[in-house]
Design a protein around this motif. Structure first.
Motif, PDB file in Angstrom:
ATOM      1  N   VAL A 123     -59.080 -10.326   2.889  1.00 41.93           N
ATOM      2  CA  VAL A 123     -59.838  -9.097   3.138  1.00 41.93           C
ATOM      3  C   VAL A 123     -59.539  -8.070   2.048  1.00 41.93           C
ATOM      4  N   VAL A 124     -58.275  -8.045   1.607  1.00 41.51           N
ATOM      5  CA  VAL A 124     -57.912  -7.178   0.485  1.00 41.51           C
ATOM      6  C   VAL A 124     -58.784  -7.533  -0.724  1.00 41.51           C
ATOM      7  N   ALA A 125     -58.923  -8.843  -0.980  1.00 39.58           N
ATOM      8  CA  ALA A 125     -59.727  -9.293  -2.119  1.00 39.58           C
ATOM      9  C   ALA A 125     -61.159  -8.783  -1.991  1.00 39.58           C
ATOM     10  N   PHE A 126     -61.718  -8.909  -0.785  1.00 41.53           N
ATOM     11  CA  PHE A 126     -63.088  -8.478  -0.535  1.00 41.53           C
ATOM     12  C   PHE A 126     -63.245  -6.971  -0.739  1.00 41.53           C
ATOM     13  N   CYS A 127     -62.307  -6.186  -0.182  1.00 39.75           N
ATOM     14  CA  CYS A 127     -62.323  -4.727  -0.365  1.00 39.75           C
ATOM     15  C   CYS A 127     -62.289  -4.380  -1.847  1.00 39.75           C
ATOM     16  N   MET A 128     -61.438  -5.095  -2.587  1.00 40.39           N
ATOM     17  CA  MET A 128     -61.219  -4.762  -3.986  1.00 40.39           C
ATOM     18  C   MET A 128     -62.413  -5.175  -4.846  1.00 40.39           C
ATOM     19  N   VAL A 129     -63.038  -6.304  -4.510  1.00 36.57           N
ATOM     20  CA  VAL A 129     -64.236  -6.712  -5.244  1.00 36.57           C
ATOM     21  C   VAL A 129     -65.304  -5.638  -5.091  1.00 36.57           C
ATOM     22  N   ILE A 179     -56.158 -13.673  -6.317  1.00 41.75           N
ATOM     23  CA  ILE A 179     -56.812 -13.874  -7.609  1.00 41.75           C
ATOM     24  C   ILE A 179     -57.987 -14.837  -7.467  1.00 41.75           C
ATOM     25  N   TYR A 180     -57.772 -15.927  -6.746  1.00 43.64           N
ATOM     26  CA  TYR A 180     -58.817 -16.942  -6.611  1.00 43.64           C
ATOM     27  C   TYR A 180     -60.069 -16.372  -5.959  1.00 43.64           C
ATOM     28  N   THR A 181     -59.884 -15.552  -4.921  1.00 47.36           N
ATOM     29  CA  THR A 181     -61.068 -15.047  -4.229  1.00 47.36           C
ATOM     30  C   THR A 181     -61.683 -13.834  -4.943  1.00 47.36           C
ATOM     31  N   MET A 182     -60.878 -13.105  -5.707  1.00 42.48           N
ATOM     32  CA  MET A 182     -61.459 -11.955  -6.418  1.00 42.48           C
ATOM     33  C   MET A 182     -62.238 -12.385  -7.650  1.00 42.48           C
ATOM     34  N   THR A 183     -61.639 -13.248  -8.474  1.00 39.00           N
ATOM     35  CA  THR A 183     -62.246 -13.596  -9.759  1.00 39.00           C
ATOM     36  C   THR A 183     -62.409 -15.099  -9.961  1.00 39.00           C
ATOM     37  N   GLY A 184     -61.799 -15.919  -9.114  1.00 38.13           N
ATOM     38  CA  GLY A 184     -61.831 -17.361  -9.316  1.00 38.13           C
ATOM     39  C   GLY A 184     -61.088 -17.765 -10.586  1.00 38.13           C
ATOM     40  N   GLY A 185     -60.228 -16.893 -11.083  1.00 41.92           N
ATOM     41  CA  GLY A 185     -59.493 -17.179 -12.313  1.00 41.92           C
ATOM     42  C   GLY A 185     -60.235 -16.691 -13.549  1.00 41.92           C
ATOM     43  N   GLY A 186     -61.465 -16.237 -13.355  1.00 41.41           N
ATOM     44  CA  GLY A 186     -62.300 -15.857 -14.482  1.00 41.41           C
ATOM     45  C   GLY A 186     -62.327 -14.362 -14.701  1.00 41.41           C
ATOM     46  N   PRO A 187     -63.271 -13.838 -15.458  1.00 47.57           N
ATOM     47  CA  PRO A 187     -64.310 -14.590 -16.173  1.00 47.57           C
ATOM     48  C   PRO A 187     -63.707 -15.486 -17.253  1.00 47.57           C
ATOM     49  N   LEU A 196     -64.582   0.323   6.398  1.00 47.72           N
ATOM     50  CA  LEU A 196     -64.848   0.947   7.696  1.00 47.72           C
ATOM     51  C   LEU A 196     -66.305   1.408   7.778  1.00 47.72           C
ATOM     52  N   LEU A 197     -66.754   2.103   6.723  1.00 49.05           N
ATOM     53  CA  LEU A 197     -68.119   2.623   6.737  1.00 49.05           C
ATOM     54  C   LEU A 197     -69.143   1.495   6.673  1.00 49.05           C
ATOM     55  N   ALA A 198     -68.898   0.517   5.800  1.00 46.53           N
ATOM     56  CA  ALA A 198     -69.871  -0.560   5.604  1.00 46.53           C
ATOM     57  C   ALA A 198     -70.075  -1.386   6.870  1.00 46.53           C
ATOM     58  N   SER A 199     -69.009  -1.522   7.674  1.00 49.41           N
ATOM     59  CA  SER A 199     -69.145  -2.366   8.853  1.00 49.41           C
ATOM     60  C   SER A 199     -70.108  -1.765   9.878  1.00 49.41           C
ATOM     61  N   PHE A 200     -70.324  -0.452   9.800  1.00 47.09           N
ATOM     62  CA  PHE A 200     -71.247   0.197  10.746  1.00 47.09           C
ATOM     63  C   PHE A 200     -72.622   0.416  10.132  1.00 47.09           C
ATOM     64  N   ASP A 201     -72.858  -0.188   8.958  1.00 46.26           N
ATOM     65  CA  ASP A 201     -74.078   0.083   8.212  1.00 46.26           C
ATOM     66  C   ASP A 201     -74.811  -1.237   7.971  1.00 46.26           C
ATOM     67  N   THR A 202     -76.010  -1.374   8.509  1.00 48.84           N
ATOM     68  CA  THR A 202     -76.714  -2.654   8.332  1.00 48.84           C
ATOM     69  C   THR A 202     -77.229  -2.840   6.905  1.00 48.84           C
ATOM     70  N   ASN A 203     -77.389  -1.731   6.179  1.00 46.16           N
ATOM     71  CA  ASN A 203     -77.848  -1.856   4.795  1.00 46.16           C
ATOM     72  C   ASN A 203     -76.725  -1.566   3.803  1.00 46.16           C
ATOM     73  N   ALA A 204     -75.520  -1.911   4.186  1.00 47.45           N
ATOM     74  CA  ALA A 204     -74.385  -1.528   3.354  1.00 47.45           C
ATOM     75  C   ALA A 204     -74.495  -2.105   1.950  1.00 47.45           C
ATOM     76  N   GLN A 205     -74.068  -1.309   0.978  1.00 49.64           N
ATOM     77  CA  GLN A 205     -74.004  -1.762  -0.409  1.00 49.64           C
ATOM     78  C   GLN A 205     -72.553  -1.749  -0.845  1.00 49.64           C
ATOM     79  N   GLN A 206     -72.337  -1.964  -2.155  1.00 50.43           N
ATOM     80  CA  GLN A 206     -70.949  -2.010  -2.622  1.00 50.43           C
ATOM     81  C   GLN A 206     -70.302  -0.632  -2.712  1.00 50.43           C
ATOM     82  N   GLY A 207     -71.109   0.400  -2.830  1.00 55.09           N
ATOM     83  CA  GLY A 207     -70.548   1.742  -2.948  1.00 55.09           C
ATOM     84  C   GLY A 207     -70.329   2.375  -1.585  1.00 55.09           C
ATOM     85  N   ILE A 208     -69.626   3.513  -1.607  1.00 56.03           N
ATOM     86  CA  ILE A 208     -69.406   4.238  -0.356  1.00 56.03           C
ATOM     87  C   ILE A 208     -70.631   5.074  -0.024  1.00 56.03           C
TER      88      ILE A 208
END
Lengths: 288, 273
Positions: free
Chosen positions: A120-126, A230-238, B30-42
């Motif tokens: 989840v950290v990886a996802f947040c950071m991406v 690292i694997y989930t954020m960049t897959g080792g790349g670009p 937190l914000l994106a989870s409540f947003d059906t059209n969420a994008q990468q930005g806040i």
């Protein structure tokens, strides 16, 4: 009253059995397989051969290997030693003797990043580093044009992600170490006219030196094994820009199916881990 | 004095900035989870729970949470059982190899598990164990066993032996003493180890990713990756909602462990009275 062991082995047997099968045997296998040409596909899959140091000769000539050792070092130094250890110490130091509620709020925020699962950290950071992400939004307020962080600065991105995820641990270790310093020592030094910097470098740091060393070893060992982030954020790349040793090992063993080669890389990783663990145990000064 | 106050304010200021840096990435999820059209930005959403109902309405997602609970729950139970048993002689008996055993245990706690994944996979392949949830559970158990034994031993050391001896005089066996006297007094410690083990493997992606294959057997930690890997257009809102639901057990268990931890430390005094 201590008793002699009769039932001892019975009590220990389930653990010993599990550790033997899943810990000791894999380590022995690593040592054996690293000297074979084991592969999942191709001719080597059917006829397994002992090939001596071939994997290691290949490895040390492989520029990909050399550069991933270098990347692992950069990742270790910046995200573990400088990032988590220093930032954790600064946080703990700044939080000392501050308003309790304020301390607690900052603590919860930092610890939240630590409690969050790595993926989840990886996802947040991406999302945070992506082209339309929060970071570019923020620098946009200052009139700076957006940067493709994950593409142009992939190593910086994964290092920051690991710092974000791991710093809380160091912070907590240092907080409890700093709390144990008797108050009057620092007070006496203040009365004697010592500057804050002098108190820090001559009293505070020497008194928590033990925790600093132990924590540094532990964080280094954890960071050495980091794969998921690292694997989930960049897959080792670009390209191979963030291919640290664990990711390189994964690619050789599970993407190219070169198990023998992959095992040789894990042996290198294991040896680094063993050396670091020995240092760690020495720094703990354990009594058993 | 003025200088001192200024210094304090600067320190508060630095802490606020650092706190905000740590908060930002989380704030987005937190914000994106409540947003059906969420994008990468806040951005501030029109709050809806649609993402959550979509995630929870999908039987595949629910199953992956179930697999995660089975995998991590089974592992935590096995770790507790094996480490209580192992800690008992380590804490109470005199043994010839005790010191070297404990040192090797400590050594294993520090070893990165990533380093043995390739040979473990080969072993699973050889014994045709890939895709077995039970075998994966056993591997996870032994990977957290060194830490479990080490912690359990130190918790057990703080339970006074006098209580056990009193039970033996009353006719209890060694096993009975462990089960009826020592284990109940160690409940805070046992809970802490169970919680640590559970959340550790709940968040573990690498091990099930390597050792399990069919989609029905994958725990939430792996399905979440496929979520953002394979769907082409990523639905950020749903992914954020899934992430949040997936993170909740770790957060809740962490809070519980804090409560148990503080009880655990006062335990020594409580039993003496």
């Amino acid at each position: 009253m201590k008793r002699k062991s009769r039932g001892a082995f019975l009590f220990l047997s389930p653990s010993v059995l599990l550790l033997l099968i899943f810990f000791i045997v894999p380590i022995i296998l690593t040592i054996c397989f690293a000297f074979t040409n084991m592969a999942l596909t191709g001719s080597a899959a059917r006829n397994l051969q002992f090939i001596g140091f071939q994997n290691f000769t290949n490895m040390f000539q492989d520029p990909d290997f050399r550069i991933s050792v270098l990347r692992t070092l950069v990742f270790l130094i910046f995200s573990a030693v400088i990032g988590q250890v220093v930032l954790g110490f600064i946080l703990a130091l700044l939080m000392k003797e501050k308003n309790v509620t304020f301390r607690r709020i900052i603590g919860i925020i930092v610890i939240a990043g630590w409690v969050t699962p790595e993926i989840v950290v990886a996802f947040c950071m991406v999302a945070f580093f992506s082209d339309n992400g929060s970071l570019n939004q923020i620098i946009g307020w200052f009139g700076i044009s957006p940067v493709s962080w994950l593409f142009s600065f992939p190593m910086v991105s994964v290092i920051i992600a690991n710092i974000w995820h791991g710093t809380a641990f160091s912070m907590m270790v240092y907080q409890s170490a700093l709390d144990e310093i008797p108050k009057d020592i620092e007070e006496a030094a203040t009365i004697d006219g010592a500057s804050n910097f002098k108190i820090l470098s001559y009293i505070t740091i020497p008194m928590v030196k033990g925790s600093i060393v132990t924590n540094m070893m532990l964080v280094t060992l954890q960071t050495l094994g980091v794969f998921t982030l690292i694997y989930t954020m960049t897959g080792g790349g670009p390209g191979t820009a963030t291919q640290t040793l664990p990711v390189f090992m994964y690619n050789q063993a599970f993407v190219n199916y070169q198990f023998g080669y992959g095992t040789a890389i894990s042996l290198v990783l294991l040896v680094i881990g063993i050396v670091a663990s020995l240092f760690y145990m020495k720094s703990m000064k354990v009594k058993v | 004095m003025v200088k001192h106050r200024l210094q304090r304010n600067i320190q508060y200021g630095i802490l606020v900035v650092l706190g905000l840096c740590f908060l930002l990435p989380l704030f987005w999820i937190l914000l994106a989870s409540f947003d059906t059209n969420a994008q990468q930005g806040i951005r501030f959403p029109n709050f809806t729970l649609d993402n959550f109902s979509a995630v929870l309405g999908d039987s595949g997602n629910l199953r992956s949470f179930g697999v995660g609970v089975i995998l991590s729950g089974g592992q935590a139970t096995l770790v507790v059982l094996a480490s209580v048993l192992a800690a008992y002689p380590l804490s109470r008996y005199e043994m010839r190899f005790k010191k070297s055993f404990l040192l090797s245990i400590l050594f294993m706690t520090a070893l990165p598990i990533t380093a043995v994944m390739v040979p473990v996979f080969q072993m699973f392949l050889f014994f045709k164990l890939q895709n077995s949830i039970f075998a994966t559970m056993l591997f996870l158990t032994s990977s957290s066993l060194p830490y479990g034994i080490w912690m359990m031993k130190s918790f057990m050391d703080s339970v006074p032996i006098d209580l056990e001896e009193a039970a033996w005089i009353d006719g209890a066996s060694v096993w009975g003493g462990l089960r009826r006297i020592v284990a109940p007094l160690m409940l805070p410690g046992i809970a802490t180890i169970a919680i640590f083990t559970f959340s550790g493997s709940w968040g573990n992606f690498f091990v099930p990713y390597i050792l399990l294959q069919t989609p029905e057997k994958l725990p939430a930690s792996v399905t979440i990756y496929q979520f953002f890997g394979s769907h082409g257009m990523v639905e950020y809102g749903r992914l954020a909602a899934f992430s949040l639901l997936y993170t909740m057990p770790s957060v809740v268990l962490y809070m519980f462990s804090q409560r148990y931890m503080s009880k655990g430390f006062s335990m020594g005094g409580a039993t003496k009275g």
